[in-house]
Design a protein around this motif. Structure first.
Motif: not given
Length: 148
Positions: A1-5, A84-87
């Motif tokens: 999952m993507s994160s700001a980091k 997360e966006k898909e969920l």
């Protein structure tokens, strides 16, 4: 999952510019009302509840607004190919009345659409299993737990 980091320095710089534009009053935070204005300028018109929920999802310090670090987290959540966006999108499609919760009727409609004609007892069992706090509705965190 993507994160700001995971953002490059260039992406962070671009987000900093966008943040400054969204932060109309220049106080270093984006309020729900500022987010609504910014999104409408981008052709997006989420409801007040959807906006509030978006802020709550990333508002680590729980001050009701988004600072730059929280804004980066929001951008990570909204980036393409983000589970997360898909969920979140799936949850919102099921939440037909846009209440911020999936109620028993919405769960039943989903199961019928999926070809699962559950008995009332089976539906009750499913609700009771997913509805961890017993309030009679499925919140996004409860939905996420069920799906992951």
């Amino acid at each position: 999952m993507s994160s700001a980091k995971d953002f490059t320095e260039e992406q962070v710089a671009d987000f900093k510019e966008a943040f400054a534009i969204f932060d109309h009053n220049g106080d270093g935070d984006i309020s729900v009302s500022e987010l609504k204005i910014a999104m409408s300028k981008l052709g997006q018109f989420p409801s007040d509840l959807e906006l509030k929920t978006m802020v709550e999802r990333v508002d680590a310090n729980q001050d009701g607004s988004i600072d730059f670090e929280e804004f980066l987290e929001l951008m990570a959540l909204m980036s393409p190919q983000n589970p997360e966006k898909e969920l979140w999108d799936a949850f919102n499609r099921i939440d037909a009345d846009k209440s911020g919760y999936i109620d028993r009727g919405e769960l039943k409609n989903l199961m019928v659409q999926l070809g699962q004609n559950l008995s009332e007892d089976e539906l009750d069992e499913m609700m009771n299993t997913v509805d961890a706090n017993g309030d009679g509705k499925i919140s996004y965190p409860e939905f996420k737990t069920m799906m992951t």
